[in-house]
Design a protein around this motif. Structure first.
Motif: not given
Ligand code: 4AD
Ligand code: MG
Length: 431
Positions: A164, A184, A186, A207, A209, A217, A224, A354-356, A361, A399, A402
């Protein structure tokens, strides 16, 4: 005599039972003492009157909060009690009496103090129901995919490349080589999906972040799924079914806990009923501008924008087809407009954000190489990922959800830190 848990008490009314737990609180009214005993599954009131049993009364009366104990007595129905019964205390065995006063008061305390005592705070108030709702949410995610024949798999946490973007990577030294904590699973799920067809996992994601919001967090559990032969549209349909399944099963399984949190369950059920709206990113920008937000095409939405969208639709809403520049390198472009990605974010109502995040791809070598270059990413750490496009590549989508964000929404919690046992934030690594 049976030792039971408080959650089972309701079905043992009239019986003499033993419970083991901790003294949560106590109050007295004249010569009657009410002990609130908690065991993690619930809180039960045990009652003893001084004239009936002066010795027992005296022992119980001097016990401090959080004494660990075993109580034995007869359960009798009490309609006013949240669990429907209380105990007539017959005897009590102290396991350990605290050596100091328990620091968490059952009244307002500052968030900083509570977070410094997170290891003790989790025993009190709304924390226990929230952690129990979190457990039910994780299980509902797994059950959904298990029942649909997906295969549970794993992704590594130590990785050699970013998923990401490179700005939120935690870097570490791996025997002299650079490694990163996974943002992630993914990319690895894409590989296992080509081996197993349809896969899912729940695992930690990291993250670095710098965001100090009530939704961020630095460490969280990501849930996923990745599916071969599934396109963008079918991906969204599955996400919608998943979110509805999670909310409905958590409400069924954790009614008492949601009641303790005073969560409006009917509102939650209404929010997940019927189709979730899907709106084009460009239309979302226009809608936000009409509602007075200063956003332009190409901007990410922040908390105020997400809140407006949630209040407008009063349901989870998919924001689709982002400009490619806003999104990571692995997303398939919309063949009808190559400036847009076949991606969507699912925004929860009530300002929970945002939850998803998910997408179809990229599935050809040419597109992938071009998109790596455009994102200034080196090819070498992604050689294995490029390989997936060489040997029987198929359209595929997936997808990431979180889980803590979903739990925050279901609980109606004020901050994500309350629904995670030991949250990691930019200024917090203790306890
Ligand atoms: O949108 P994100 O960044 O998407 C991905 O990581 C994809 N690789 C997932 C995939 O397609 N398999 O993260 C997914 C979700 C977000 O929608 C959000 O719910 C949550 O993870 N999330 C966070 N939760 C708490 N704190 C943070 N700092 C989060 N960052 C993302
Ligand atoms: Mg996202």
């Amino acid at each position: 005599m049976a030792t039971i848990s408080i959650s089972e008490a309701r079905s043992h009314v009239g019986e003499e039972v033993t419970l083991q737990g901790w003294l949560y609180n106590k109050r007295s009214s004249g010569k009657i003492l009410f002990l609130q005993v908690r065991d993690g599954s619930g809180v039960l009131q045990a009652v003893v009157a001084e004239p009936d049993n002066p010795n027992l009364f005296a022992v119980a009366n001097r016990l401090p909060r959080e004494t660990s104990l075993r109580v034995t007595g007869t359960l009798r129905e009490d309609r006013r009690a949240p669990i429907g019964c209380e105990m007539q205390l017959g005897s009590l065995e102290v396991i350990q009496e605290p050596t100091e006063d328990f620091p968490i008061e059952l009244k307002e305390q500052t968030p900083g103090f509570l977070m410094d005592h997170r290891h003790l705070w989790i025993r009190t108030g709304s924390q226990v129901p929230m952690l129990r709702i979190s457990d039910a949410t994780f299980r509902a995610f797994r059950t959904f995919f298990y029942e649909r024949g997906f295969v549970a798999t794993e992704a590594p946490i130590l990785t050699g490349a970013s998923v990401e973007g490179t700005t939120t990577l935690f870097e570490l030294d791996y025997f002299g080589e650079k490694a990163y904590l996974s943002q992630s699973g993914q990319l690895y799920l894409e590989a296992t999906a080509m081996a197993l067809g349809r896969v899912y996992w729940i695992g930690p994601a990291f993250r670095a972040e710098k965001s100090k919001t009530r939704k961020h967090v630095t460490e969280f559990w990501i849930a996923e799924a990745e599916m071969a032969f599934v396109d963008h549209r079918a991906n969204l349909a599955l996400q919608e079914d998943l979110v509805r399944h999670i909310v409905e099963s958590v409400i069924k399984e954790r009614k008492d806990e949601l009641g303790q949190l005073k969560r409006d369950v009917d509102q939650l059920l209404e929010e997940v009923r019927g189709p979730f709206p899907r709106i084009d990113y460009g239309d979302a920008v226009k809608l936000l501008q009409e509602k007075g937000h200063e956003v332009s095409f190409g901007d990410d939405f922040g908390a105020p924008e997400e809140e407006t969208l949630g209040n407008h639709f009063k349901k989870p809403v998919f924001i689709e087809r982002f400009p490619v520049g806003m999104k990571p390198f692995y997303m398939k472009r919309d063949p009808r407009d190559l400036s847009r990605a076949l991606a969507a974010d699912l925004i929860a109502p009530e300002g929970y954000g945002e939850i998803i995040g998910g997408s179809q791809r990229v599935d050809t070598v040419d597109e992938l190489l071009r998109q790596l270059d455009e994102n200034h990413l080196p090819r070498e750490p992604y050689e294995w990922y490029i390989d997936l496009r060489k040997y029987g590549s198929v359209p595929h989508s997936g997808f990431g959800m979180g889980l803590a964000r979903v739990v925050t929404w279901i609980c109606g919690a004020a901050h994500i830190r309350e629904v995670i046992a030991f949250p990691r934030q930019i200024n917090r690594l203790y306890p």
